[in-house]
Design a protein around this motif. Structure first.
Motif, short mmCIF file in Angstrom:
data_model
loop_
_atom_site.label_atom_id
_atom_site.label_comp_id
_atom_site.label_asym_id
_atom_site.label_seq_id
_atom_site.Cartn_x
_atom_site.Cartn_y
_atom_site.Cartn_z
N UNK A 192 0.84 -1.29 0.00
CA UNK A 192 -0.01 -0.23 0.22
C UNK A 192 0.85 1.22 0.06
N UNK A 193 0.27 2.25 -0.90
CA UNK A 193 1.24 3.42 -0.90
C UNK A 193 1.44 4.11 0.54
N UNK A 194 0.12 3.89 1.11
CA UNK A 194 -0.01 4.88 2.37
C UNK A 194 0.85 4.22 3.52
N UNK A 195 1.06 2.79 3.44
CA UNK A 195 2.13 2.23 4.06
C UNK A 195 3.60 2.73 4.14
N UNK A 196 4.01 2.84 2.87
CA UNK A 196 5.19 3.42 2.35
C UNK A 196 5.34 4.79 2.70
N UNK A 197 4.29 5.73 2.46
CA UNK A 197 4.36 6.95 2.85
C UNK A 197 4.61 7.04 4.33
N UNK A 198 3.82 6.55 5.02
CA UNK A 198 3.91 6.57 6.57
C UNK A 198 5.51 6.10 6.93
N UNK A 243 12.83 -3.67 6.56
CA UNK A 243 12.67 -3.74 7.93
C UNK A 243 12.15 -2.48 8.49
N UNK A 244 12.18 -1.56 8.05
CA UNK A 244 11.40 -0.10 8.24
C UNK A 244 10.00 -0.36 8.42
N UNK A 245 9.74 -1.01 6.99
CA UNK A 245 8.30 -1.13 6.58
C UNK A 245 7.43 -2.12 7.74
#
Length: 275
Positions: A192-198, A243-245
């Motif tokens: 999800x782009x929202x997860x990547x942006x977060x 790992x960040x995600x």
């Protein structure tokens, strides 16, 4: 070296050491038999390997000197073999292994278990081992090898550009194996782009703010490489970013429909194979 000699060397060296440390604990061979049974349940083993497994190593003595604190999962499971206690679900230790997931890259290896957990499907509790092959061609080689060696099911996950590899793998799969070709791009493209942006904005914090409009390329990895370069940070690395995600996955909303579909396919494979 002859197998007889190799087995005797292993027995003598290990048992002498164990006896010194465990004060001659009686060797019941109970664990030896269970390890041999397990290995033959997982692998297609030849006569020579079974000969090595049919050893008299003093596992009873070995587990008697193990401290229960901070043991790796495989040794926790080894201790449980002495009692027949089924602890995989209770302690989520993954052993014994029952299914193998083969992926192209490290991102899938890191994130799939976390996504699955948010769908109530714990890889460690279900005995699922994820293996990153390191590329689509390596996936083909690994599948061909494991299809001959393993008795347990394989789930193969390929990027969308691996149709030719998919076609190579398909004839080699057994009736209880499964293969999934991503609907588009690579694994990072179905996040999800929202997860990547977060993840990005927490990582960059007050230094930079990333907006969705900065994802100019259809390929997410290309976008991330450009963002890291443009913002003056270190080189983008898939494993580090995964790992960040992983640390920012909090709810089922952080999963796309395709990720849910992949996990559900694997869940069905596990259920059907265990019946």
């Amino acid at each position: 070296m002859e197998y007889l000699q190799l087995r005797e060397f292993a027995e003598n060296i290990l048992n002498m050491s164990i006896n010194e440390l465990s004060r001659n604990v009686k060797n019941t061979l109970r664990i030896n038999e269970k390890l041999k049974e397990y290995e033959n349940k997982i692998f297609n083993l030849n006569e020579e390997i079974n000969y090595l497994l049919n050893n008299k190593i003093n596992y009873d003595g070995f587990i008697s000197i193990l401290n229960d604190e901070d043991l790796p999962n495989n040794l926790i499971w080894l201790k449980s073999l002495a009692t027949d206690k089924q602890i995989r679900e209770e302690k989520a230790i993954k052993f014994p292994i029952e299914k193998v997931v083969i992926t192209e890259g490290i991102t899938e290896e890191i994130l799939l278990p976390v996504f699955a957990e948010h769908l109530g499907f714990d890889f460690n509790k279900k005995g699922i081992q994820v293996i990153s092959a390191g590329g689509k061609n390596q996936v083909v080689k690994l599948v061909y090898t494991l299809a001959e060696q393993l008795k347990i099911p394989m789930f193969v996950l390929l990027d969308n550009d691996a149709q030719a590899n998919y076609d190579q793998i398909l004839p080699k799969l057994r009736n209880f194996d499964k293969i999934h070709l991503l609907s588009h791009g690579e694994f990072e493209d179905i996040l999800p782009k929202e997860l990547i942006l977060k993840t990005l904005n927490d990582y960059f914090k007050n230094l930079n703010h990333i907006e969705e409009k900065e994802f100019e390329d259809e390929r997410m990895v290309k976008n991330l490489e450009e963002i890291f370069k443009r913002k003056g940070f270190h080189e983008f690395k898939k494993a580090e970013f995964a790992q960040l995600v992983k640390a920012h996955i909090s709810t089922e909303d952080d999963l796309t429909e395709e990720i849910k579909s992949i996990i559900n396919e694997l869940r069905m494979l596990t259920s059907s194979a265990s019946q």
